[in-house]
Scaffold this motif. Structure first.
Motif, PDB file in Angstrom:
ATOM      1  N   ARG A 149       0.849  -1.196   0.000  1.00  0.00           N
ATOM      2  CA  ARG A 149       0.000   0.000   0.000  1.00  0.00           C
ATOM      3  C   ARG A 149       0.879   1.240   0.000  1.00  0.00           C
ATOM      4  O   ARG A 149       1.832   1.328   0.771  1.00  0.00           O
ATOM      5  N   TRP A 150       0.520   2.195  -0.869  1.00  0.00           N
ATOM      6  CA  TRP A 150       1.263   3.436  -1.027  1.00  0.00           C
ATOM      7  C   TRP A 150       0.318   4.610  -0.829  1.00  0.00           C
ATOM      8  O   TRP A 150      -0.820   4.567  -1.284  1.00  0.00           O
ATOM      9  N   ILE A 151       0.789   5.670  -0.171  1.00  0.00           N
ATOM     10  CA  ILE A 151      -0.012   6.875   0.053  1.00  0.00           C
ATOM     11  C   ILE A 151       0.815   8.064  -0.402  1.00  0.00           C
ATOM     12  O   ILE A 151       1.989   8.178  -0.043  1.00  0.00           O
ATOM     13  N   GLY A 156      -3.992  -4.084  -9.108  1.00  0.00           N
ATOM     14  CA  GLY A 156      -4.233  -3.478  -7.819  1.00  0.00           C
ATOM     15  C   GLY A 156      -5.379  -2.501  -7.895  1.00  0.00           C
ATOM     16  O   GLY A 156      -6.238  -2.590  -8.780  1.00  0.00           O
ATOM     17  N   ASN A 164      -4.390   6.864  -2.292  1.00  0.00           N
ATOM     18  CA  ASN A 164      -3.703   5.634  -1.926  1.00  0.00           C
ATOM     19  C   ASN A 164      -3.876   4.578  -2.997  1.00  0.00           C
ATOM     20  O   ASN A 164      -4.856   4.554  -3.729  1.00  0.00           O
ATOM     21  N   TYR A 203      -6.584   1.846  -7.027  1.00  0.00           N
ATOM     22  CA  TYR A 203      -6.159   3.220  -6.771  1.00  0.00           C
ATOM     23  C   TYR A 203      -7.371   3.993  -6.279  1.00  0.00           C
ATOM     24  O   TYR A 203      -8.433   3.944  -6.889  1.00  0.00           O
ATOM     25  N   THR A 216      -2.937   0.322  -3.866  1.00  0.00           N
ATOM     26  CA  THR A 216      -2.516  -0.987  -3.387  1.00  0.00           C
ATOM     27  C   THR A 216      -2.114  -1.820  -4.592  1.00  0.00           C
ATOM     28  O   THR A 216      -2.889  -1.944  -5.549  1.00  0.00           O
TER      29      THR A 216
END
Length: 135
Positions: free
Chosen positions: A30-32, A52, A38, A54, A40
């Motif tokens: 997971r990226w923020i 993934g 965010n 978004y 994944t």
């Protein structure tokens, strides 16, 4: 997506020595970003392909923002520790698609950071409006 992970990824440390493997940037997870969007990313297959979701925090549409699917590929030829990648988000709440391209880095503190550029294409009603369809 300028998305530092909030903590170093499992298995990464902040220092290396001659006996330690180099730090590697792993896209999965997971990226923020700094705007609160965010993303994944799931498992990356042997060909470097991944899927993934978004969830953007910003939009130019008045439609309700919804989580949207993404599909991408990571460059895997040389198994570099800081890979290049690209992915497409097919927005579930508008007639737009965004492509992202970037590279995954590990900074001096062991944090994984994605540096990307994006290009958004919106649907327009005619070819004469093509000039305003891409941002």
């Amino acid at each position: 997506v300028r998305a530092p992970a909030t903590l170093p990824a499992p298995g990464l440390c902040c220092d290396t020595n001659a006996e330690s493997p180099p730090l590697q940037c792993v896209l999965r997870g997971r990226w923020i970003n700094d705007l609160g969007s965010n993303m994944t990313i799931g498992a990356i297959n042997e060909n470097g392909e991944f899927t993934g979701s978004y969830h953007t925090a910003v939009s130019a549409t008045s439609n309700e923002i919804r989580v949207s699917p993404l599909h991408g590929s990571q460059h895997r030829i040389n198994q570099k520790s800081q890979p290049t990648f690209g992915f497409t988000v097919n927005w579930a709440f508008s007639d737009s698609i965004t492509v992202f391209t970037g590279q995954c880095f590990v900074d001096e503190y062991g944090r994984e950071i994605l540096k990307t550029m994006w290009l958004l294409r919106s649907r327009v009603d005619s070819m004469k409006d093509d000039w305003k369809a891409t941002r």
